[in-house]
Design a protein around this motif. Sequence first.
Motif, PDB file in Angstrom:
ATOM      1  N   GLU A   1      40.760  30.861  39.083  1.00 52.32           N
ATOM      2  CA  GLU A   1      40.775  30.576  37.714  1.00 52.32           C
ATOM      3  C   GLU A   1      42.004  30.401  37.266  1.00 52.32           C
ATOM      4  O   GLU A   1      43.092  30.640  37.675  1.00 52.32           O
TER       5      GLU A   1
ATOM      6  N   CYS B   1      34.653  27.729  39.097  1.00 50.01           N
ATOM      7  CA  CYS B   1      34.529  28.579  38.090  1.00 50.01           C
ATOM      8  C   CYS B   1      34.622  27.973  36.608  1.00 50.01           C
ATOM      9  O   CYS B   1      34.284  28.105  35.527  1.00 50.01           O
TER      10      CYS B   1
ATOM     11  N   HIS C   1      35.494  35.449  29.083  1.00 50.85           N
ATOM     12  CA  HIS C   1      35.625  35.820  30.400  1.00 50.85           C
ATOM     13  C   HIS C   1      35.524  37.227  30.817  1.00 50.85           C
ATOM     14  O   HIS C   1      34.602  37.784  31.547  1.00 50.85           O
TER      15      HIS C   1
ATOM     16  N   GLU D   1      31.466  37.717  30.569  1.00 54.48           N
ATOM     17  CA  GLU D   1      30.905  37.205  31.713  1.00 54.48           C
ATOM     18  C   GLU D   1      30.830  38.265  32.786  1.00 54.48           C
ATOM     19  O   GLU D   1      29.938  38.553  33.341  1.00 54.48           O
ATOM     20  N   GLN D   2      32.168  38.687  32.997  1.00 51.38           N
ATOM     21  CA  GLN D   2      32.371  39.799  34.030  1.00 51.38           C
ATOM     22  C   GLN D   2      31.164  41.017  33.889  1.00 51.38           C
ATOM     23  O   GLN D   2      30.688  41.573  34.651  1.00 51.38           O
ATOM     24  N   ARG D   3      31.112  41.468  32.621  1.00 52.07           N
ATOM     25  CA  ARG D   3      30.322  42.543  32.335  1.00 52.07           C
ATOM     26  C   ARG D   3      28.903  42.212  32.477  1.00 52.07           C
ATOM     27  O   ARG D   3      27.978  43.043  32.972  1.00 52.07           O
TER      28      ARG D   3
ATOM     29  N   TRP E   1      27.683  39.896  34.596  1.00 49.84           N
ATOM     30  CA  TRP E   1      27.359  39.775  35.925  1.00 49.84           C
ATOM     31  C   TRP E   1      27.205  41.117  36.570  1.00 49.84           C
ATOM     32  O   TRP E   1      26.310  41.338  37.420  1.00 49.84           O
ATOM     33  N   ARG E   2      27.987  42.056  36.342  1.00 46.27           N
ATOM     34  CA  ARG E   2      27.856  43.286  36.737  1.00 46.27           C
ATOM     35  C   ARG E   2      26.669  44.231  36.411  1.00 46.27           C
ATOM     36  O   ARG E   2      25.927  44.855  36.915  1.00 46.27           O
TER      37      ARG E   2
ATOM     38  N   GLU F   1      34.672  44.422  44.809  1.00 45.48           N
ATOM     39  CA  GLU F   1      35.251  43.651  43.704  1.00 45.48           C
ATOM     40  C   GLU F   1      36.183  42.494  44.115  1.00 45.48           C
ATOM     41  O   GLU F   1      36.641  42.433  45.429  1.00 45.48           O
TER      42      GLU F   1
ATOM     43  N   ARG G   1      35.955  34.831  41.304  1.00 48.20           N
ATOM     44  CA  ARG G   1      36.159  36.180  40.694  1.00 48.20           C
ATOM     45  C   ARG G   1      35.239  36.526  39.956  1.00 48.20           C
ATOM     46  O   ARG G   1      34.702  36.613  38.811  1.00 48.20           O
ATOM     47  N   SER G   2      34.257  37.468  40.825  1.00 49.00           N
ATOM     48  CA  SER G   2      32.957  38.191  40.304  1.00 49.00           C
ATOM     49  C   SER G   2      32.876  39.343  41.377  1.00 49.00           C
ATOM     50  O   SER G   2      33.067  39.408  42.539  1.00 49.00           O
TER      51      SER G   2
ATOM     52  N   TYR H   1      27.609  34.921  40.482  1.00 47.43           N
ATOM     53  CA  TYR H   1      28.316  34.042  39.771  1.00 47.43           C
ATOM     54  C   TYR H   1      27.767  32.973  39.414  1.00 47.43           C
ATOM     55  O   TYR H   1      28.483  32.574  38.118  1.00 47.43           O
TER      56      TYR H   1
END
Length: 544
Positions: free
Chosen positions: A243, A265, A322, A325-327, A329-330, A352, A359-360, A412
């Motif tokens: 990133e 990314c 971002h 996005e992370q939330r 994906w989880r 992690e 980064r995912s 991702y």
Amino acid sequence: MKGESMSFLRNARPSRRDVLKQSGMLTAISAATAVSPLAAVAATAIAEPEKHTATALEGLDSDNLFTRIGVRPILNARGTFTIITGSRSLPQVKQAMMDASHYFVHLDELMPAVGAEIAELMGAEAAVVTTGCEAGIALATVACIAGTDPEKCQALPYVKGKSQVIIPKHSRNPYDFGVRMCGPEIVEVDSPEAVRAKLTDKVAMIYVYSDPSTESSSLPIGTICSIAKEKDVPVFVDAAAEEPLVPNIHLAKGATFVGYSGGKCMRGPQAAGVILGARKDLIQAMWFNAAPHHNWGRAFKVGKEEIMGLLAAVRQWYKRDHAAEQREWRSWLQNIESRVKGLPSVTTEYLEPADLSNRSPQLRIQWDAKQLKITGTELSQRLDKGTPRILVASASGKRPDAMASSIIIMPYMMGPGEDRIVADAIYEGLSHPGHYEDPVVPQGEPAQIAGDWGVELQYIRGVGEQKFKLKQDGGAVSGSQVGELYEASLKGHVHADHIELTSSMEVSGNSIPWVFRGTISDNTMSGTVHMGEYGDATWKAIKA
């Protein structure tokens, strides 16, 4: 996971470069849910139809432009590997590429204008768009070797003003081919003292691969840059899948160039990359040596569509949410986990991200194939052959003696709703596996093959000659493989008149996996050899 065709096939460095759909797949309209930051982007496209006119998806397994030529699209639960076409570009990127296609512009006017805006957005002195990060590595190498001297540029790669590039041993990787293809001598170092000793007037550049292992080594990027500054030698940091933070962490440490992939990314054009520079003259020298100019890099042609698509991706990168996005994906991984965790012997583990690359979070699903009657490799193959076609990462488990099994889900490059498709397919495979037989092992006394063998390999194009030097203890075989240029250690087994030998041949910055399988008849052996991404060949050996 840059291109990552190598990582895709060998599952190497999952934190780095190392990161398919149901009939009637969700269109951009049906994907637009309030929960999804990706869907919010699609919703913008829907709200502005006059500006966003890219064709909607027709479905993975329905009639579409790929299925019409016999190619099955993929639901990507594996990551941004080049061999499976990288990332899903943003709607704004698609639109920019479409809009750009309608115009003619002068590239020597376009690139400085785009480079200036990208540099400002990404926090650099200058920037240039390339046909991917690997092309950027090559063009930066040539810029450091020849600059903008037309005589030196035209003479490449045969005559060089500077003839060496330093690469730390921990940074050797398949992508340093971008340096090697330019013709310099590669000088490996493993300590600050070695860098200083080798940093002569012959050195054009230092290349370093950004990775957590680099920062924990005796030669982290900051140390390398500090030493290089003493002799005014440029440093290229390969951060392809990372990133791009602002301020840029690598430029802050003293890097001269930092290379990023456009198709990871940032979700820009797959055939694009961006190189940031701390020195405008070197970025200009990269462009001087690239297409459309008739210099060494004429083959690295980046079109107006990719240039403007990459600019759109960079603009959007600094607008995207971002954290959301992370939330999301989880949440997709949690949905998949909840679907399968009640099955016998199934356990799950969240992996992690180790750094800024790919980064995912990822989800590892583990089980005992003795209980569920299907190994991870068998499930992976089933998903690949299924409808829709789904690719997952890092499958493990092999009959009959390695039944502890697992797969990894990388969200991702998944889209809204695909988590349910993946969850259902994995659940079906684990709960209704069908029948798999253990491999048949030939019975009988093992043939005796100890000794020296001359080996001929028939490739798709060309014939190779190698030698095997083999030792044998019952059915176990060990020895050496002497290639035309490189050597490796062999190990394997003989079952009756069947043989299997494996090796990993270390080459410059990379390795070639060899799996020889065949049959033995008196003083000859023959069969097929699989070489990972390098394909298959036939082989025949005669005992000396």
